[in-house]
Design an enzyme around this catalytic site. Structure first.
Site, PDB file in Angstrom:
ATOM      1  CB  CYS A   2      47.392  35.012  46.704  1.00 10.06           C
ATOM      2  SG  CYS A   2      47.243  34.537  44.967  1.00 10.06           S
TER       3      CYS A   2
ATOM      4  CG  ASN B 241      49.765  35.324  40.146  1.00 11.95           C
ATOM      5  OD1 ASN B 241      50.529  35.470  39.193  1.00 11.95           O
ATOM      6  ND2 ASN B 241      48.853  36.225  40.425  1.00 11.95           N
TER       7      ASN B 241
ATOM      8  CB  CYS C  62      42.243  31.803  43.664  1.00 11.90           C
ATOM      9  SG  CYS C  62      42.033  30.105  43.091  1.00 11.90           S
ATOM     10  NE  ARG C  63      44.154  33.477  48.300  1.00 16.06           N
ATOM     11  CZ  ARG C  63      44.957  33.080  49.269  1.00 16.06           C
ATOM     12  NH1 ARG C  63      44.707  33.481  50.503  1.00 16.06           N
ATOM     13  NH2 ARG C  63      45.982  32.303  49.031  1.00 16.06           N
ATOM     14  CB  SER C  64      47.228  37.847  43.775  1.00 15.22           C
ATOM     15  OG  SER C  64      47.719  36.744  43.046  1.00 15.22           O
TER      16      SER C  64
ATOM     17  CG  ASP D 258      42.728  30.132  49.825  1.00 13.93           C
ATOM     18  OD1 ASP D 258      42.260  30.066  48.663  1.00 13.93           O
ATOM     19  OD2 ASP D 258      43.742  29.500  50.179  1.00 13.93           O
TER      20      ASP D 258
HETATM   21  P1  4NP Z   1      45.524  31.551  45.360  1.00 19.92           P
HETATM   22  O1  4NP Z   1      44.764  30.156  45.604  1.00 19.92           O
HETATM   23  O2  4NP Z   1      46.729  31.534  46.285  1.00 19.92           O
HETATM   24  O3  4NP Z   1      44.509  32.548  45.762  1.00 19.92           O
HETATM   25  O4  4NP Z   1      45.903  31.612  43.906  1.00 19.92           O
HETATM   26  C1  4NP Z   1      45.409  28.931  45.635  1.00 19.92           C
HETATM   27  C2  4NP Z   1      45.889  28.403  44.466  1.00 19.92           C
HETATM   28  C3  4NP Z   1      46.512  27.182  44.475  1.00 19.92           C
HETATM   29  C4  4NP Z   1      46.641  26.482  45.654  1.00 19.92           C
HETATM   30  C5  4NP Z   1      46.157  27.035  46.839  1.00 19.92           C
HETATM   31  C6  4NP Z   1      45.543  28.253  46.833  1.00 19.92           C
HETATM   32  N1  4NP Z   1      47.253  25.214  45.651  1.00 19.92           N
HETATM   33  O5  4NP Z   1      47.299  24.573  46.705  1.00 19.92           O
HETATM   34  O6  4NP Z   1      47.735  24.767  44.580  1.00 19.92           O
END
Ligand code: 4NP
Length: 155
Positions: free
Chosen positions: A12, A15, A17-19, A127
């Protein structure tokens, strides 16, 4: 040399939240299916490198009996495109980033997680970063469906 067991990397943006949830769901499903896989996750961005998952992802995994609090975020590397058989993006933006990063001689097969769910090809995993706990619950349902679909292909 080919990997002794299928190697799968979930990717993602951060790294956190989702992955990590996709990694946890895949580990959980592989264990249940008694299938040995090499599973990891990474982000295309570097902002959260070394950090544990978002507390809301840790809580969501814990609701399903899985502890991901020891995971540490890392960024995708060029080596990943050789080491992993499958690199699975959580959304279209992540896939586009991976296609941009992929070396010409990379051997990994790139896909999106929802491509592995019948009728969901091309769809993004939700997301939840700017969302609420219920958004993380929805993300969990989606990554679990994706993990089951992908596992069915690898088994
Ligand atoms: P992830 O979520 O890609 O699922 O880990 C996010 C984590 C951080 C951010 C955006 C989405 N950010 O903007 O820092």
């Amino acid at each position: 040399m080919a990997n002794p067991v299928p190697a799968v990397l979930f990717v993602c943006l951060g790294n956190i939240c989702r992955s990590p949830l996709a990694e946890a769901a895949m580990q959980h499903e592989a264990l249940a299916a008694r299938l040995t896989l090499d599973i990891d996750s990474a982000g295309t961005g570097a902002w959260h490198v070394g950090n544990p998952p978002d507390p809301r992802s840790i809580a969501e995994a814990a609701r399903h009996g899985i502890d991901i609090s020891h995971y540490a975020a890392r960024q995708v590397t060029t080596e990943d495109f050789h080491r992993f058989d499958h690199i699975v993006a959580l959304d279209r933006s992540n896939l586009a980033n991976l296609q941009r990063l992929a070396p010409d001689d990379g051997t990994a097969n790139l896909s999106m997680l929802m491509d592995h769910v019948p009728g969901m090809a091309g769809r993004d995993v939700n997301d939840p970063y700017y969302g609420e706990p219920r958004d993380f619950a929805r993300t969990w349902r989606e990554v679990l469906a994706g993990a089951r679909g992908l596992l069915g292909k690898l088994a």
